[in-house]
Design a protein around this motif. Sequence first.
Motif: not given
Length: 185
Positions: A63-64, A71-75, A104-110
């Motif tokens: 994920g990282s 690629l935040p969706g895949q993360a 949370g960071f991945a959601f933030f990036n989306q």
Amino acid sequence: MQALKSLPLATIYLALLLGLLLFAVIMIGRQVMQTRKTESTIARLQTKIREGSGSVEEYFELGSIYLMKKLPGQAVGQFQKAIKLIEADEEIPPESAPIYNALGFAFFNQDQFDMAIRQYKEALERQPTYVTALNNLGHVYEKKNLTSQALETYEKSLEQDPKNSTANRRIKVLKRRLVPTSPTS
């Protein structure tokens, strides 16, 4: 005589050009090696996960890497699988806080700010002194124009780490926003 004077200048120019080219080759070579290493790690992790023997750490690492590759969706999927493995245990360890923070960071990036807030709060529930999660929570509050919550969160972050440059800088900016400017006469 003139040819002799321009010879050192041409030599210097050529040496500088060769030095610049050598630097470019080295930098490109380093980037290629880093990319190969990352792609090799992705392949190794995906193979383990496909086989069904992926651990929490491996889902988190994959994920990282996806986050790093933008690629935040895949993360999100990888972090959620890591959390499922954690939640399967009776006791959720405080070491799981970075996974919730990364989710949370991945959601933030989306631009899914409410989901990001939920995950940052989950991270802080597991580790209340987690400065990175506090900074991230403050940032998402700023994005949502929740200035007072952002300010309060950054102040909590400073309680944990008084030298936190991110929190110090953001507090100054937020306080300037809150102070009304008087019209000039």
